[in-house]
Design an enzyme around this catalytic site. Sequence first.
Site, PDB file in Angstrom:
ATOM      1  N   TYR A 170      30.940  19.636  -6.922  1.00  0.00           N
ATOM      2  CA  TYR A 170      31.365  20.007  -7.852  1.00  0.00           C
ATOM      3  C   TYR A 170      30.426  21.609  -8.026  1.00  0.00           C
ATOM      4  CZ  TYR A 170      27.549  16.930  -9.864  1.00  0.00           C
ATOM      5  OH  TYR A 170      26.356  16.302 -10.271  1.00  0.00           O
ATOM      6  N   LYS A 190      24.003  23.068  -9.054  1.00  0.00           N
ATOM      7  CA  LYS A 190      24.542  22.860  -7.768  1.00  0.00           C
ATOM      8  C   LYS A 190      25.169  24.059  -7.460  1.00  0.00           C
ATOM      9  CE  LYS A 190      22.590  18.724  -6.547  1.00  0.00           C
ATOM     10  NZ  LYS A 190      21.430  18.505  -5.663  1.00  0.00           N
TER      11      LYS A 190
HETATM   12  C1  HXC Z   1      21.424  12.476 -22.411  1.00  0.00           C
HETATM   13  C2  HXC Z   1      19.208  12.656 -21.426  1.00  0.00           C
HETATM   14  C3  HXC Z   1      19.629  11.406 -20.665  1.00  0.00           C
HETATM   15  C4  HXC Z   1      20.923  10.911 -20.738  1.00  0.00           C
HETATM   16  C5  HXC Z   1      17.499  12.045 -20.396  1.00  0.00           C
HETATM   17  N1  HXC Z   1      18.066  12.814 -21.416  1.00  0.00           N
HETATM   18  N2  HXC Z   1      18.443  11.156 -20.011  1.00  0.00           N
HETATM   19  N3  HXC Z   1      20.431  13.001 -22.295  1.00  0.00           N
HETATM   20  N4  HXC Z   1      21.722  11.355 -21.433  1.00  0.00           N
HETATM   21  N5  HXC Z   1      21.208   9.766 -20.014  1.00  0.00           N
HETATM   22  C6  HXC Z   1      17.506  13.922 -21.899  1.00  0.00           C
HETATM   23  C7  HXC Z   1      16.128  13.421 -22.770  1.00  0.00           C
HETATM   24  O1  HXC Z   1      16.625  12.749 -23.929  1.00  0.00           O
HETATM   25  C8  HXC Z   1      15.274  14.772 -22.934  1.00  0.00           C
HETATM   26  O2  HXC Z   1      15.805  15.660 -23.959  1.00  0.00           O
HETATM   27  C9  HXC Z   1      15.581  15.411 -21.439  1.00  0.00           C
HETATM   28  O3  HXC Z   1      16.802  14.854 -21.043  1.00  0.00           O
HETATM   29  C10 HXC Z   1      14.590  15.174 -20.748  1.00  0.00           C
HETATM   30  O4  HXC Z   1      14.315  13.884 -20.713  1.00  0.00           O
HETATM   31  P1  HXC Z   1      12.873  13.094 -19.823  1.00  0.00           P
HETATM   32  O5  HXC Z   1      13.173  11.794 -19.819  1.00  0.00           O
HETATM   33  O6  HXC Z   1      11.561  13.734 -20.648  1.00  0.00           O
HETATM   34  O7  HXC Z   1      12.898  14.077 -18.496  1.00  0.00           O
HETATM   35  P2  HXC Z   1      12.130  13.875 -17.360  1.00  0.00           P
HETATM   36  O8  HXC Z   1      11.179  12.477 -17.380  1.00  0.00           O
HETATM   37  O9  HXC Z   1      11.540  14.845 -16.589  1.00  0.00           O
HETATM   38  O10 HXC Z   1      13.075  13.008 -16.330  1.00  0.00           O
HETATM   39  C11 HXC Z   1      14.118  13.509 -15.481  1.00  0.00           C
HETATM   40  C12 HXC Z   1      15.268  12.923 -15.764  1.00  0.00           C
HETATM   41  C13 HXC Z   1      15.462  11.549 -15.082  1.00  0.00           C
HETATM   42  C14 HXC Z   1      16.446  13.849 -15.022  1.00  0.00           C
HETATM   43  C15 HXC Z   1      15.770  12.635 -17.160  1.00  0.00           C
HETATM   44  O11 HXC Z   1      16.594  10.957 -15.374  1.00  0.00           O
HETATM   45  C16 HXC Z   1      15.006  11.633 -13.676  1.00  0.00           C
HETATM   46  O12 HXC Z   1      13.729  11.609 -13.684  1.00  0.00           O
HETATM   47  N6  HXC Z   1      15.682  11.724 -12.820  1.00  0.00           N
HETATM   48  C17 HXC Z   1      15.708  11.551 -11.174  1.00  0.00           C
HETATM   49  C18 HXC Z   1      16.352  10.883 -10.379  1.00  0.00           C
HETATM   50  C19 HXC Z   1      18.017  11.551 -10.589  1.00  0.00           C
HETATM   51  O13 HXC Z   1      18.340  11.890 -11.498  1.00  0.00           O
HETATM   52  N7  HXC Z   1      18.860  11.099  -9.690  1.00  0.00           N
HETATM   53  C20 HXC Z   1      20.197  11.620  -9.767  1.00  0.00           C
HETATM   54  C21 HXC Z   1      20.511  12.429  -8.648  1.00  0.00           C
HETATM   55  S1  HXC Z   1      22.210  11.928  -8.235  1.00  0.00           S
HETATM   56  P3  HXC Z   1      15.454  15.633 -25.462  1.00  0.00           P
HETATM   57  O14 HXC Z   1      16.094  16.647 -26.219  1.00  0.00           O
HETATM   58  O15 HXC Z   1      15.484  14.145 -26.135  1.00  0.00           O
HETATM   59  O16 HXC Z   1      13.625  16.038 -25.435  1.00  0.00           O
HETATM   60  C22 HXC Z   1      23.068  13.348  -8.067  1.00  0.00           C
HETATM   61  C23 HXC Z   1      24.398  12.704  -7.913  1.00  0.00           C
HETATM   62  C24 HXC Z   1      25.806  13.917  -8.026  1.00  0.00           C
HETATM   63  O17 HXC Z   1      22.682  14.300  -8.389  1.00  0.00           O
HETATM   64  C25 HXC Z   1      26.969  13.351  -7.852  1.00  0.00           C
HETATM   65  C26 HXC Z   1      27.161  12.390  -8.927  1.00  0.00           C
HETATM   66  C27 HXC Z   1      28.834  11.445  -8.888  1.00  0.00           C
HETATM   67  P1  NAP Z   2      18.120   9.725  -6.205  1.00  0.00           P
HETATM   68  O1  NAP Z   2      17.939   8.520  -5.394  1.00  0.00           O
HETATM   69  O2  NAP Z   2      18.087   9.476  -7.568  1.00  0.00           O
HETATM   70  O3  NAP Z   2      16.943  10.523  -5.766  1.00  0.00           O
HETATM   71  C1  NAP Z   2      16.501  11.775  -6.373  1.00  0.00           C
HETATM   72  C2  NAP Z   2      15.151  11.811  -5.994  1.00  0.00           C
HETATM   73  O4  NAP Z   2      14.425  13.091  -6.502  1.00  0.00           O
HETATM   74  C3  NAP Z   2      14.170  10.793  -6.165  1.00  0.00           C
HETATM   75  O5  NAP Z   2      13.375  10.368  -4.815  1.00  0.00           O
HETATM   76  C4  NAP Z   2      13.356  11.554  -6.997  1.00  0.00           C
HETATM   77  O6  NAP Z   2      11.900  10.986  -6.812  1.00  0.00           O
HETATM   78  C5  NAP Z   2      13.306  13.004  -6.792  1.00  0.00           C
HETATM   79  N1  NAP Z   2      12.941  13.876  -8.068  1.00  0.00           N
HETATM   80  C6  NAP Z   2      13.733  13.881  -9.092  1.00  0.00           C
HETATM   81  N2  NAP Z   2      12.876  14.645  -9.772  1.00  0.00           N
HETATM   82  C7  NAP Z   2      12.001  15.337  -9.050  1.00  0.00           C
HETATM   83  C8  NAP Z   2      10.961  16.090  -9.567  1.00  0.00           C
HETATM   84  N3  NAP Z   2      10.844  16.830 -10.706  1.00  0.00           N
HETATM   85  N4  NAP Z   2       9.910  16.626  -8.589  1.00  0.00           N
HETATM   86  C9  NAP Z   2      10.069  15.827  -7.415  1.00  0.00           C
HETATM   87  N5  NAP Z   2      11.016  14.971  -7.014  1.00  0.00           N
HETATM   88  C10 NAP Z   2      11.879  14.598  -7.864  1.00  0.00           C
HETATM   89  O7  NAP Z   2      19.392  10.346  -5.982  1.00  0.00           O
HETATM   90  P2  NAP Z   2      20.370  10.179  -4.566  1.00  0.00           P
HETATM   91  O8  NAP Z   2      21.399   9.909  -4.807  1.00  0.00           O
HETATM   92  O9  NAP Z   2      19.465   9.960  -3.495  1.00  0.00           O
HETATM   93  O10 NAP Z   2      20.629  12.066  -4.441  1.00  0.00           O
HETATM   94  C11 NAP Z   2      20.021  12.750  -3.522  1.00  0.00           C
HETATM   95  C12 NAP Z   2      20.558  14.105  -3.446  1.00  0.00           C
HETATM   96  O11 NAP Z   2      21.873  14.044  -2.962  1.00  0.00           O
HETATM   97  C13 NAP Z   2      20.293  14.856  -4.568  1.00  0.00           C
HETATM   98  O12 NAP Z   2      20.130  16.238  -4.609  1.00  0.00           O
HETATM   99  C14 NAP Z   2      21.834  14.821  -5.387  1.00  0.00           C
HETATM  100  O13 NAP Z   2      22.291  15.727  -6.093  1.00  0.00           O
HETATM  101  C15 NAP Z   2      22.654  14.683  -4.036  1.00  0.00           C
HETATM  102  N6  NAP Z   2      23.955  14.089  -4.336  1.00  0.00           N
HETATM  103  C16 NAP Z   2      24.144  12.474  -4.050  1.00  0.00           C
HETATM  104  C17 NAP Z   2      25.149  12.177  -4.092  1.00  0.00           C
HETATM  105  C18 NAP Z   2      25.310  10.496  -3.964  1.00  0.00           C
HETATM  106  O14 NAP Z   2      26.472  10.035  -3.811  1.00  0.00           O
HETATM  107  N7  NAP Z   2      24.250   9.723  -4.094  1.00  0.00           N
HETATM  108  C19 NAP Z   2      26.462  12.657  -4.087  1.00  0.00           C
HETATM  109  C20 NAP Z   2      26.534  14.174  -4.408  1.00  0.00           C
HETATM  110  C21 NAP Z   2      25.055  14.660  -3.945  1.00  0.00           C
HETATM  111  P3  NAP Z   2      10.822  10.695  -8.165  1.00  0.00           P
HETATM  112  O15 NAP Z   2      11.627  10.046  -9.133  1.00  0.00           O
HETATM  113  O16 NAP Z   2       9.863   9.911  -7.255  1.00  0.00           O
HETATM  114  O17 NAP Z   2      10.368  12.092  -8.312  1.00  0.00           O
END
Ligand code: HXC
Ligand code: NAP
Length: 293
Positions: free
Chosen positions: A164, A179
């Site tokens: 995307y 991204k």
């Molecule tokens: C709306 C949300 C939310 C949600 C968090 N927020 N989750 N808002 N819907 N589901 C808001 C919170 O309310 C807060 O805003 C702000 O985001 C920050 O939240 P925190 O919890 O304080 O942040 P933090 O502890 O830094 O954690 C970061 C995080 C968390 C992104 C929110 O989910 C995380 O750690 N994620 C890491 C793993 C991850 O995201 N993996 C996905 C990658 S997969 P306010 O205003 O309340 O302060 C990927 C796939 C792509 O990218 C393709 C998919 C189809």
């Molecule tokens: P995931 O399992 O949620 O992994 C995300 C990783 O990022 C976690 O290991 C997390 O570790 C680390 N991370 C998040 N915030 C961080 C921070 N502030 N500092 C250091 N580490 C941090 O997601 P995933 O599906 O494997 O995705 C991996 C990558 O692939 C991402 O770039 C995602 O956008 C991309 N992607 C995934 C898919 C899919 O189908 N899964 C599709 C398109 C793209 P901690 O929580 O321990 O920090």
Amino acid sequence: MAEIIGLPEPAPEGATALAPGAYDGQTVFVTGGGTGLGKAIAIEFARLGANLVIASRKPEHLDAGRAAIESLGAEVLVVGCDIRQPDQITEAFDAAAERFSLPNALINNAAANFPVPAEDMSPNAWRTVVDITLNGTFFCAREFARRHLSAGTTGSIVNIGASYAWTGGPGFAHSAAAKAGVKSMTESLAVEWGPYGIQVNGLVPGLFPHEDMTADIRSSLDRTHAKDPCQPAMRVGRLRELGWAATFLASPFARFISGHTLVVDGANWQRRSMTNPAVVTVRDQMGKGPFQP
Ligand code: HXC
Ligand code: NAP
């Protein structure tokens, strides 16, 4: 008559795309390497002999990454690091250099994402996703390059993206914008650092379900339908397929590839037609009621 069979299954788990030992003595630094795709990528480098450094925030993720790599008999260092914090990245690279060597490859895999209608997204939610996904990726790349430029050594960066970046991502406006920034940055950095021997590429996974997917992401997939028949490949990605692509991009066999973003998604993102299914708002897709300011 041609049957609908989809793209074939890849080589089995445990097979390597490159020759055994291809990464012997090399250090590979993977952000977010304790879960999901990052762990799968780290595993493929470990199978080829690399020493792994896994950097992320949560101890339970670091433990899982360590266990996965040690079970292959490879060396691994795990470091607590929030990639939004440049000082923590510096410390993580110091630890890597002390334990192994300056990393030869950096896999910028860590990212943040959750589905949310744009009108509901708080400013801090936007900032958080952009800060981790775009700023964090740049900060890690910068640290890696500065060290190689100082040492006069070469290296390879692989930035994990999402398709995307090209199309936009309704429900994921923050992540899609971040991204897109990562893709553009990959192209800029490849030109800037090519003269110093540093390759910079992007690697985009298609749909690769895994057990570590956050509940938010998983539920946004569950709400749709079984994904396999919706993909031109008639299947989703197998984790090792992404790992093989990463080990190739960072290898000596890909040294003239730089500034490129490789999409590994069975052509799913190119699926377009003039008459797509009826538009369903992001609110409806997510089962949300009317917008409340
Ligand atoms: C709306 C949300 C939310 C949600 C968090 N927020 N989750 N808002 N819907 N589901 C808001 C919170 O309310 C807060 O805003 C702000 O985001 C920050 O939240 P925190 O919890 O304080 O942040 P933090 O502890 O830094 O954690 C970061 C995080 C968390 C992104 C929110 O989910 C995380 O750690 N994620 C890491 C793993 C991850 O995201 N993996 C996905 C990658 S997969 P306010 O205003 O309340 O302060 C990927 C796939 C792509 O990218 C393709 C998919 C189809
Ligand atoms: P995931 O399992 O949620 O992994 C995300 C990783 O990022 C976690 O290991 C997390 O570790 C680390 N991370 C998040 N915030 C961080 C921070 N502030 N500092 C250091 N580490 C941090 O997601 P995933 O599906 O494997 O995705 C991996 C990558 O692939 C991402 O770039 C995602 O956008 C991309 N992607 C995934 C898919 C899919 O189908 N899964 C599709 C398109 C793209 P901690 O929580 O321990 O920090």
